[in-house]
Design an enzyme around this catalytic site. Sequence first.
Site, mmCIF file in Angstrom:
data_model
loop_
_atom_site.group_PDB
_atom_site.id
_atom_site.type_symbol
_atom_site.label_atom_id
_atom_site.label_comp_id
_atom_site.label_asym_id
_atom_site.label_seq_id
_atom_site.Cartn_x
_atom_site.Cartn_y
_atom_site.Cartn_z
ATOM 1 N N HIS A 1 9.664 1.807 18.095
ATOM 2 C CA HIS A 1 8.447 2.252 17.384
ATOM 3 C C HIS A 1 8.537 3.743 17.024
ATOM 4 C CE1 HIS A 1 3.938 1.133 16.778
ATOM 5 N NE2 HIS A 1 4.368 1.971 15.849
ATOM 6 N N ILE A 2 9.612 4.081 16.304
ATOM 7 C CA ILE A 2 9.835 5.491 15.946
ATOM 8 C C ILE A 2 9.834 5.713 14.436
ATOM 9 C CG2 ILE A 2 11.098 6.220 18.017
ATOM 10 C CD1 ILE A 2 13.718 5.687 16.352
ATOM 11 N N THR B 1 8.251 -3.016 10.233
ATOM 12 C CA THR B 1 7.842 -1.671 10.689
ATOM 13 C C THR B 1 6.318 -1.594 10.700
ATOM 14 O OG1 THR B 1 7.931 -0.838 8.421
ATOM 15 C CG2 THR B 1 9.893 -0.468 9.789
ATOM 16 N N ARG C 1 3.278 -3.950 12.444
ATOM 17 C CA ARG C 1 2.819 -4.106 13.825
ATOM 18 C C ARG C 1 3.474 -5.366 14.376
ATOM 19 N NH1 ARG C 1 1.668 0.510 13.890
ATOM 20 N NH2 ARG C 1 -0.402 1.446 14.121
ATOM 21 N N ILE D 1 3.068 2.530 2.292
ATOM 22 C CA ILE D 1 4.461 2.395 2.758
ATOM 23 C C ILE D 1 5.239 1.382 1.915
ATOM 24 C CG2 ILE D 1 5.922 1.778 4.744
ATOM 25 C CD1 ILE D 1 3.541 2.777 6.540
ATOM 26 N N GLY E 1 0.868 -1.177 0.000
ATOM 27 C CA GLY E 1 0.000 0.000 0.000
ATOM 28 C C GLY E 1 0.899 1.219 0.000
ATOM 29 N N THR F 1 -4.295 -7.193 -3.133
ATOM 30 C CA THR F 1 -4.674 -6.481 -4.363
ATOM 31 C C THR F 1 -3.447 -6.352 -5.262
ATOM 32 O OG1 THR F 1 -5.977 -5.100 -2.878
ATOM 33 C CG2 THR F 1 -5.871 -4.388 -5.158
ATOM 34 N N GLU G 1 4.990 -4.975 22.806
ATOM 35 C CA GLU G 1 5.646 -3.718 23.148
ATOM 36 C C GLU G 1 4.879 -2.959 24.239
ATOM 37 O OE1 GLU G 1 5.637 -2.143 19.051
ATOM 38 O OE2 GLU G 1 4.664 -0.355 19.858
#
Length: 323
Positions: free
Chosen positions: A288-289, A239, A241, A160, A158, A182, A270
Amino acid sequence: MNKKIYITRKIPDVGLKMLKEKGILFDMGTSKLPPSKKYIKKMLSKYPYDGVISFLTDQIDTEIFDTCPNVKIFANFSVGFNNIDIEEAKKRGILVTNTPGTSGTAVAEHAVALMFALTTRLIEGDKFIRKGKFKGWDPELLIGTDIKGKTIGLIGVGDIGSRVAHMLHNGFGVNIIYSDVTQNTALEVDTGAKRMETAEILREADIVSLHVPLLPSTKHLINKSSLSTMKPTAIIINTSRGPVIDEKELINALENGIIAGAGLDVFEFEPKLVAGLSKLNNVALTPHIASSRQTARDMMAEISVKNIISVLESGIALNSVIK
Ligand code: NAD
């Protein structure tokens, strides 16, 4: 009477200014750490708020909905919305929105940075120097691998995932293979990317990068059996989840040479890490940055607030995640 919303944690000033201009009042959490569900419930029961800006660390479910029957919208300050019980919101007629497209560049660059951190052995080199171990140039010290010419497997292309594909193909001459529910014809035309089944991606790719939402169908997409099909030289980047990877099995695969490395920005439980992960040398870990850029945060604030304004003024959610 003025409308009033609750914002569970501080958002950038650009969003607060938009609310003030529209005369929408707000109360806002001040804690740097994620508020507990108990605290959010306490705050929401204090006033009949019209809307809420929530964060990915807030578990929004029946218990929360019960405490704030006047709330018409939960505007989630993130792209992912797996922290919200969407089915329950839908049943109750509560609108839920996210901030699509706000952090694509940041997260894609971060995913690429994690790849290079591993292939160049950047973090190992940094630790080596800081420990005073650098005694002189050594042609065999920390041998890395080239990214050029490698095959990158993207799971989810998608916003990213497709940006990662462009960066890597145009910038570094890699071959792109991808799986997605897709077909992404534009990506195929622009980068020569080939669509395959996820199982084939795992077998073929030198680097696997995950860019799917967390859904029942993607939880533990990477597990003991899928890891066992990957190349022993392969690295995996997450990156998306944390729960997309079974972290215990990942550690087992990294410890036993089933795969070569992992770059992780998100973690299954986390902020806790599964025992053993932080002791490994073949991992690059960030807290998570990936989307942590002021540009992204400002856009997230703007889009969350635009959704609040639109719903409170006309009942229309601009970025609804409810299908
Ligand atoms: P997106 O919705 O644009 O893209 C997700 C893609 O995954 C879509 O193309 C979709 O068709 C595909 N997909 C869904 N289920 C799939 C499956 N089972 N197999 C293969 N493909 C599947 O979302 P995006 O903006 O690219 O973001 C992706 C995810 O990244 C978000 O859902 C979020 O969880 C995560 N994210 C993380 C950070 C961070 O800070 N680390 C920041 C932003 C987003």
